[in-house]
Design a protein around this motif. Structure first.
Motif, mmCIF file in Angstrom:
data_model
loop_
_atom_site.group_PDB
_atom_site.id
_atom_site.type_symbol
_atom_site.label_atom_id
_atom_site.label_comp_id
_atom_site.label_asym_id
_atom_site.label_seq_id
_atom_site.Cartn_x
_atom_site.Cartn_y
_atom_site.Cartn_z
ATOM 1 N N GLU A 251 0.818 -1.214 0.000
ATOM 2 C CA GLU A 251 0.000 0.000 0.000
ATOM 3 C C GLU A 251 0.849 1.260 0.000
ATOM 4 O O GLU A 251 0.455 2.290 -0.557
ATOM 5 C CB GLU A 251 -0.908 0.003 1.234
ATOM 6 C CG GLU A 251 -1.977 -1.073 1.233
ATOM 7 C CD GLU A 251 -2.739 -1.125 2.547
ATOM 8 O OE1 GLU A 251 -3.993 -1.133 2.495
ATOM 9 O OE2 GLU A 251 -2.089 -1.146 3.613
ATOM 10 N N GLN A 252 2.041 1.181 0.613
ATOM 11 C CA GLN A 252 2.846 2.389 0.797
ATOM 12 C C GLN A 252 4.233 2.302 0.160
ATOM 13 O O GLN A 252 5.149 3.010 0.562
ATOM 14 C CB GLN A 252 2.977 2.688 2.296
ATOM 15 C CG GLN A 252 1.635 2.937 2.972
ATOM 16 C CD GLN A 252 1.733 2.832 4.485
ATOM 17 O OE1 GLN A 252 2.790 3.017 5.068
ATOM 18 N NE2 GLN A 252 0.610 2.523 5.115
ATOM 19 N N GLY A 253 4.405 1.440 -0.803
ATOM 20 C CA GLY A 253 5.698 1.347 -1.467
ATOM 21 C C GLY A 253 5.848 0.044 -2.225
ATOM 22 O O GLY A 253 5.046 -0.888 -2.063
ATOM 23 N N THR A 254 6.885 -0.020 -3.043
ATOM 24 C CA THR A 254 7.149 -1.201 -3.859
ATOM 25 C C THR A 254 8.602 -1.642 -3.684
ATOM 26 O O THR A 254 9.519 -0.816 -3.726
ATOM 27 C CB THR A 254 6.884 -0.899 -5.345
ATOM 28 O OG1 THR A 254 5.503 -0.546 -5.518
ATOM 29 C CG2 THR A 254 7.204 -2.111 -6.214
ATOM 30 N N LEU A 255 8.787 -2.944 -3.479
ATOM 31 C CA LEU A 255 10.122 -3.523 -3.424
ATOM 32 C C LEU A 255 10.442 -4.140 -4.781
ATOM 33 O O LEU A 255 9.633 -4.893 -5.336
ATOM 34 C CB LEU A 255 10.207 -4.590 -2.341
ATOM 35 C CG LEU A 255 10.019 -4.120 -0.894
ATOM 36 C CD1 LEU A 255 9.995 -5.321 0.052
ATOM 37 C CD2 LEU A 255 11.137 -3.160 -0.486
ATOM 38 N N LEU A 256 11.621 -3.848 -5.305
ATOM 39 C CA LEU A 256 12.034 -4.332 -6.610
ATOM 40 C C LEU A 256 13.346 -5.084 -6.453
ATOM 41 O O LEU A 256 14.371 -4.504 -6.079
ATOM 42 C CB LEU A 256 12.242 -3.162 -7.575
ATOM 43 C CG LEU A 256 11.070 -2.185 -7.750
ATOM 44 C CD1 LEU A 256 11.557 -0.882 -8.336
ATOM 45 C CD2 LEU A 256 10.029 -2.803 -8.656
ATOM 46 N N GLN A 257 13.324 -6.391 -6.737
ATOM 47 C CA GLN A 257 14.544 -7.179 -6.701
ATOM 48 C C GLN A 257 14.956 -7.532 -8.118
ATOM 49 O O GLN A 257 14.143 -7.993 -8.918
ATOM 50 C CB GLN A 257 14.360 -8.477 -5.904
ATOM 51 C CG GLN A 257 15.615 -9.348 -5.902
ATOM 52 C CD GLN A 257 15.346 -10.802 -5.577
ATOM 53 O OE1 GLN A 257 14.316 -11.150 -5.010
ATOM 54 N NE2 GLN A 257 16.267 -11.677 -5.956
ATOM 55 N N ARG A 258 16.221 -7.322 -8.406
ATOM 56 C CA ARG A 258 16.792 -7.774 -9.676
ATOM 57 C C ARG A 258 18.125 -8.422 -9.345
ATOM 58 O O ARG A 258 19.070 -7.745 -8.902
ATOM 59 C CB ARG A 258 16.980 -6.630 -10.666
ATOM 60 C CG ARG A 258 17.578 -7.086 -11.997
ATOM 61 C CD ARG A 258 17.590 -5.967 -13.033
ATOM 62 N NE ARG A 258 18.326 -6.334 -14.226
ATOM 63 C CZ ARG A 258 17.859 -7.094 -15.218
ATOM 64 N NH1 ARG A 258 16.632 -7.562 -15.156
ATOM 65 N NH2 ARG A 258 18.608 -7.373 -16.273
ATOM 66 N N GLY A 259 18.188 -9.736 -9.515
ATOM 67 C CA GLY A 259 19.393 -10.452 -9.111
ATOM 68 C C GLY A 259 19.616 -10.320 -7.616
ATOM 69 O O GLY A 259 18.722 -10.596 -6.820
ATOM 70 N N ASP A 260 20.803 -9.851 -7.234
ATOM 71 C CA ASP A 260 21.139 -9.703 -5.821
ATOM 72 C C ASP A 260 20.889 -8.295 -5.300
ATOM 73 O O ASP A 260 21.244 -7.983 -4.161
ATOM 74 C CB ASP A 260 22.614 -10.064 -5.587
ATOM 75 C CG ASP A 260 22.887 -11.538 -5.816
ATOM 76 O OD1 ASP A 260 21.998 -12.347 -5.502
ATOM 77 O OD2 ASP A 260 23.977 -11.868 -6.308
ATOM 78 N N SER A 261 20.303 -7.445 -6.118
ATOM 79 C CA SER A 261 20.011 -6.071 -5.709
ATOM 80 C C SER A 261 18.546 -5.932 -5.306
ATOM 81 O O SER A 261 17.671 -6.589 -5.870
ATOM 82 C CB SER A 261 20.318 -5.089 -6.846
ATOM 83 O OG SER A 261 21.684 -5.124 -7.199
#
Length: 344
Positions: A251-261
């Protein structure tokens, strides 16, 4: 006991990370390796200063071996795990735990019948720093309610990869990109999302038709009991092995994973939460570096006399999602979860 005697069955590619982890651990001592290829077994035994066998049942007679790692073909995981458990030894098996539901259930039953030893399942990506950070955000509620997720795996496997006798066949591998390459991402989605209410999915063979029996491409739509949803896509038909992508929308943000980041997108600002660690796996860098973390954790639990958290039933959770995507594709129907326990 401050150390545990260990053996590894199966000396293919994945065994290398197990061998290195065991060599680096002060909690264990490698006593033996097993492979049907005697030359390979002898070579590895000489390199690591241990004994070797071509018949794992002979190795099971040894009293100085308390733990056995299974790095064999998928269809061998269940019968071997059952034999090891019945021999009174702990088992840490590579994913997937089996090639089909029936074999997995037999393994789970053997673990129940031998409560003095533990069955562990490798899902090392749960130990990755981005994975642990995403789990913390889900559990803390810091970003509000989890709304939706996506998991994307775009890798490459050529016909040459399937020249191994057991790969690419339903009876021995149990599937293709779903059960082998992308089961880790499927597992993360179900681990982060919680209890599932339904799954609708499909598979196809796009680039390897005529080469393999199984799929090289799959997608799924998953609904969770907490109201969140997830989409999943995986293929071995891409031109290279790209970093895995996972996204969690709150609701208050988005987590974005790409590989190990891992990044946090919040109020129009992108913040780096986790950065890649030094990876020494070369062309296999997409495996990640967390095998050693899980293996260490497993031995620490064993030596402390504590139940290991990724045990048979827990390992079955991600495996079941894979199996249900296959079933949904076969029938064309949505798989509805009714909360029933694993049937043994």
């Amino acid at each position: 006991m401050t150390t545990l005697g260990t053996a590894i069955i199966g000396l293919g590619a994945i065994s290398g990370v197990h061998l290195k982890a065991i060599a680096d651990l002060e909690l264990t001592e490698l006593k033996a390796v097993v492979d049907i290829d005697e030359n390979r077994a002898r070579q590895i035994a000489e390199e690591y200063g241990c004994d070797y066998y071509t018949d794992y049942k002979e190795m099971l007679k040894r009293d100085d071996i308390q733990v056995v790692h299974l790095c064999t073909a998928h269809y061998l995981h269940s019968p071997m795990a059952i034999d090891v458990l019945r021999a009174g030894k702990h088992v840490l098996t590579e994913k997937p735990m089996a090639e089909n539901i029936a074999s997995a259930q037999k393994m789970l039953q053997a673990a129940v019948e031998n409560p003095n030893v533990q069955l562990g399942v490798i899902f090392q990506n749960r130990y990755n720093a981005p994975s642990k950070r995403m789990k913390q955000y889900v559990e803390s509620g810091e970003l509000g309610k989890l709304i939706c997720m996506k998991g994307i795996v775009t890798w490459n496997r050529t016909a040459a990869y399937y020249e191994t006798e057991w790969k690419g066949k339903w009876a021995t591998e149990g599937g293709g990109v779903l059960i082998n390459q992308s089961i880790h991402t499927v597992d993360l989605l179900q681990w982060l999302g919680g209890e599932i209410s339904s799954i609708k999915g499909s598979i196809s063979t796009d680039s390897l038709e005529g080469v393999i029996e199984v799929e090289d491409t799959a997608h799924a739509y998953i609904e969770f009991k907490n109201g969140a949803t997830a989409i999943f896509y995986a293929t071995n038909a891409y031109g290279r092995n790209s970093p895995v992508e996972v996204e969690l929308v709150f609701e208050q943000g988005t987590l974005l994973q790409r590989g190990d980041s891992l990044y946090l997108d919040q109020d129009g600002k992108l913040t780096t939460l986790e950065e890649p660690v030094v990876n020494t796996l070369g062309e296999k860098s997409y495996w990640g570096m967390s095998h050693e973390l899980q293996i260490r954790d497993y031995y620490e639990h064993l030596l402390a006399g504590k139940p290991f958290w990724i045990d048979g039933p827990e390992g079955f959770n991600g495996f079941r999602v894979v199996m249900d995507i296959y079933e949904s594709s076969r029938t064309g129907q949505k798989i509805v979860y009714n909360g029933a326990e694993i049937a043994l």
